[in-house]
Each structure stands twice: as C-alpha cells, then as structure tokens.
Motif scaffolding. Structure first.
Motif, mmCIF file in Angstrom:
data_model
loop_
_atom_site.group_PDB
_atom_site.id
_atom_site.type_symbol
_atom_site.label_atom_id
_atom_site.label_comp_id
_atom_site.label_asym_id
_atom_site.label_seq_id
_atom_site.Cartn_x
_atom_site.Cartn_y
_atom_site.Cartn_z
ATOM 1 N N PRO A 129 -8.353 -2.707 -13.245
ATOM 2 C CA PRO A 129 -8.113 -3.036 -11.832
ATOM 3 C C PRO A 129 -8.623 -1.949 -10.877
ATOM 4 O O PRO A 129 -9.159 -2.262 -9.809
ATOM 5 C CB PRO A 129 -6.586 -3.181 -11.751
ATOM 6 C CG PRO A 129 -6.179 -3.594 -13.134
ATOM 7 C CD PRO A 129 -7.105 -2.821 -14.032
ATOM 8 N N LYS B 103 -2.227 -4.943 -16.843
ATOM 9 C CA LYS B 103 -2.718 -5.364 -15.523
ATOM 10 C C LYS B 103 -1.730 -4.988 -14.426
ATOM 11 O O LYS B 103 -2.128 -4.499 -13.361
ATOM 12 C CB LYS B 103 -2.984 -6.861 -15.499
ATOM 13 C CG LYS B 103 -3.477 -7.310 -14.115
ATOM 14 C CD LYS B 103 -4.103 -8.631 -14.120
ATOM 15 C CE LYS B 103 -4.655 -9.092 -12.797
ATOM 16 N NZ LYS B 103 -4.609 -8.224 -11.663
ATOM 17 N N ALA C 100 -11.578 -2.314 -8.039
ATOM 18 C CA ALA C 100 -11.276 -1.987 -6.643
ATOM 19 C C ALA C 100 -12.154 -0.848 -6.118
ATOM 20 O O ALA C 100 -12.001 -0.428 -4.970
ATOM 21 C CB ALA C 100 -9.798 -1.615 -6.500
ATOM 22 N N ARG D 222 -5.556 3.050 -3.305
ATOM 23 C CA ARG D 222 -6.465 2.379 -2.377
ATOM 24 C C ARG D 222 -6.339 2.843 -0.936
ATOM 25 O O ARG D 222 -7.337 3.089 -0.284
ATOM 26 C CB ARG D 222 -6.298 0.865 -2.441
ATOM 27 C CG ARG D 222 -7.281 0.172 -1.496
ATOM 28 C CD ARG D 222 -7.173 -1.303 -1.521
ATOM 29 N NE ARG D 222 -8.037 -1.810 -2.575
ATOM 30 C CZ ARG D 222 -7.911 -3.007 -3.095
ATOM 31 N NH1 ARG D 222 -6.939 -3.799 -2.711
ATOM 32 N NH2 ARG D 222 -8.738 -3.415 -4.025
ATOM 33 N N ASP E 181 -2.707 -2.511 -11.498
ATOM 34 C CA ASP E 181 -2.581 -2.907 -10.093
ATOM 35 C C ASP E 181 -1.718 -1.913 -9.312
ATOM 36 O O ASP E 181 -1.965 -1.654 -8.129
ATOM 37 C CB ASP E 181 -1.982 -4.313 -9.977
ATOM 38 C CG ASP E 181 -2.950 -5.407 -10.404
ATOM 39 O OD1 ASP E 181 -4.163 -5.145 -10.473
ATOM 40 O OD2 ASP E 181 -2.470 -6.528 -10.680
ATOM 41 N N LYS E 182 -0.718 -1.344 -9.970
ATOM 42 C CA LYS E 182 0.129 -0.326 -9.330
ATOM 43 C C LYS E 182 -0.706 0.901 -8.969
ATOM 44 O O LYS E 182 -0.544 1.481 -7.894
ATOM 45 C CB LYS E 182 1.265 0.067 -10.278
ATOM 46 C CG LYS E 182 2.284 0.993 -9.660
ATOM 47 C CD LYS E 182 3.318 1.476 -10.672
ATOM 48 C CE LYS E 182 4.337 0.437 -11.009
ATOM 49 N NZ LYS E 182 5.451 0.957 -11.838
ATOM 50 N N VAL F 297 -3.888 0.881 -8.256
ATOM 51 C CA VAL F 297 -4.707 0.478 -7.111
ATOM 52 C C VAL F 297 -3.903 0.561 -5.820
ATOM 53 O O VAL F 297 -4.368 1.114 -4.825
ATOM 54 C CB VAL F 297 -5.279 -0.952 -7.308
ATOM 55 C CG1 VAL F 297 -5.956 -1.441 -6.030
ATOM 56 C CG2 VAL F 297 -6.261 -0.962 -8.486
ATOM 57 N N ARG F 298 -2.683 0.033 -5.827
ATOM 58 C CA ARG F 298 -1.849 0.092 -4.612
ATOM 59 C C ARG F 298 -1.557 1.536 -4.205
ATOM 60 O O ARG F 298 -1.495 1.845 -3.018
ATOM 61 C CB ARG F 298 -0.548 -0.674 -4.818
ATOM 62 C CG ARG F 298 -0.695 -2.175 -4.813
ATOM 63 C CD ARG F 298 0.631 -2.909 -4.751
ATOM 64 N NE ARG F 298 1.594 -2.493 -5.764
ATOM 65 C CZ ARG F 298 1.633 -2.952 -7.012
ATOM 66 N NH1 ARG F 298 0.747 -3.848 -7.411
ATOM 67 N NH2 ARG F 298 2.558 -2.536 -7.860
#
Length: 184
Positions: free
Chosen positions: A26, A169, A30, A180, A173-174, A176-177
C-alpha cells in the motif's frame, strides 16, 4: 527512505519476505518511499557481549553486513521487521541482527520511529516470535503499529493465508495514513 521492510529469513523469497512485502505494497502504491532488505545471504556475526559499543556508540564488529542495514533502520520512519518461526521463536539470523542493535541503544538511535512485528510459522510459535520482535521494538522506543502473523511452510504458502493477507493490507494502509500527510 520512509519505510524499511526487513526479513530475517534465510530464504530470500520465502514466506516471511512475501508477508513483509505485502505490508509494503500500500505504501508503494501511494508513492511512499519503501525499501525491502532480506538477511538471506548476508553475513551477520553474533554480538560478542564486549560492551565496547557503549563507548563507541556503534558496534565494533567489522567485516559483515550489519552496519549498512542498521544505518537503513536509523534512516527510516517505519520499520517492518519479520522472522520465520524456528523452535517457537525468531530465527537465529534475525536474533544475531537484533542483538547487535544494542550498540544503537545507548544513544536511542532508533527511538521515535514506528515498528511492525511480522512472524510466519508452519503450525505454532508466531505469537512468541512476535513478542521477541516487539521486545526489540519496545527496548529501542519504537511505537508499535501492530503485528502480522501468517501460516506457511512450503514456498509461497503464506499467500494462501487469507487472514494474514487481509491483516497485511490493513497494517499497510495504516502506514499510508501515518505518512501520507507528510509526503503529499
């Protein structure tokens, strides 16, 4: 680099490497800078327990691959570190690597980063291996972003562990948050 994935397995493309790479996906998608390092084929000598690192602030053992990889940990923001389970714990190669990080402890060179523990077992022991990795992360004052465990013995088998893939996943995703907002 922002996210470092480190596989302690002696199988370069084994189940541990696959699960660590799944967590990195992820972030890669990103556009977050990631790097994967495998300890397979690397020379990682064991800690001598000499204590000289207290004065030198770096491991005094030379002539192996530990220092370059340790520097990558210092340079990352998030460390995803995994091991196959050998006799209900982390494998010896990763344990040697972890033991040598005592030299980074004195000046808290890893403090403030985030960490994710990863373990892959054939039938049992992942929980204990995760506890060992989390002990390493906690000692160095890395904040935990969670742990991911998977089942796999034969080559690539972990990819069939639906729970492990889904959890990888979620944890990816954590990351990425978390990263980002600082990299957009």
């Amino acid at each position: 680099m922002k996210v470092l994935g480190l596989s302690g397995s002696m199988r370069k493309d084994g189940n541990t490497a696959l699960l660590v790479k799944e967590i990195l996906k992820p972030g890669e998608a990103a556009g977050i800078e990631t790097e994967f390092v495998s300890l397979a084929g690397k020379k990682i000598l064991p800690c001598l327990g000499c204590g000289k690192c207290k004065e030198k602030k770096w491991c005094v053992i030379e002539g192996d691959d530990w220092g370059a990889i340790a520097q990558k940990m210092i340079d990352c923001e998030v460390l995803v570190i995994g091991s196959p389970v050998y006799y209900y714990d982390v494998c010896g190669q990763l344990k040697n690597f972890i033991d040598r990080t005592y030299s980074l402890y004195h000046d808290r060179k890893l403090a403030g980063r985030r960490g994710i523990a990863v373990a892959v077992n054939a039938s049992a022991g992942a929980d204990r291996a995760v506890k060992t990795i989390e002990g390493f992360l906690n000692s160095h004052e890395l904040a935990s972003l969670g742990a991911v465990t998977g089942k796999g013995f034969t080559e690539g088998e972990v990819m069939d562990d639906d729970n492990a893939m889904a959890h990888a996943k979620v944890v990816g995703d954590k990351i990425v948050r978390l990263l980002r907002p600082r990299h957009d």
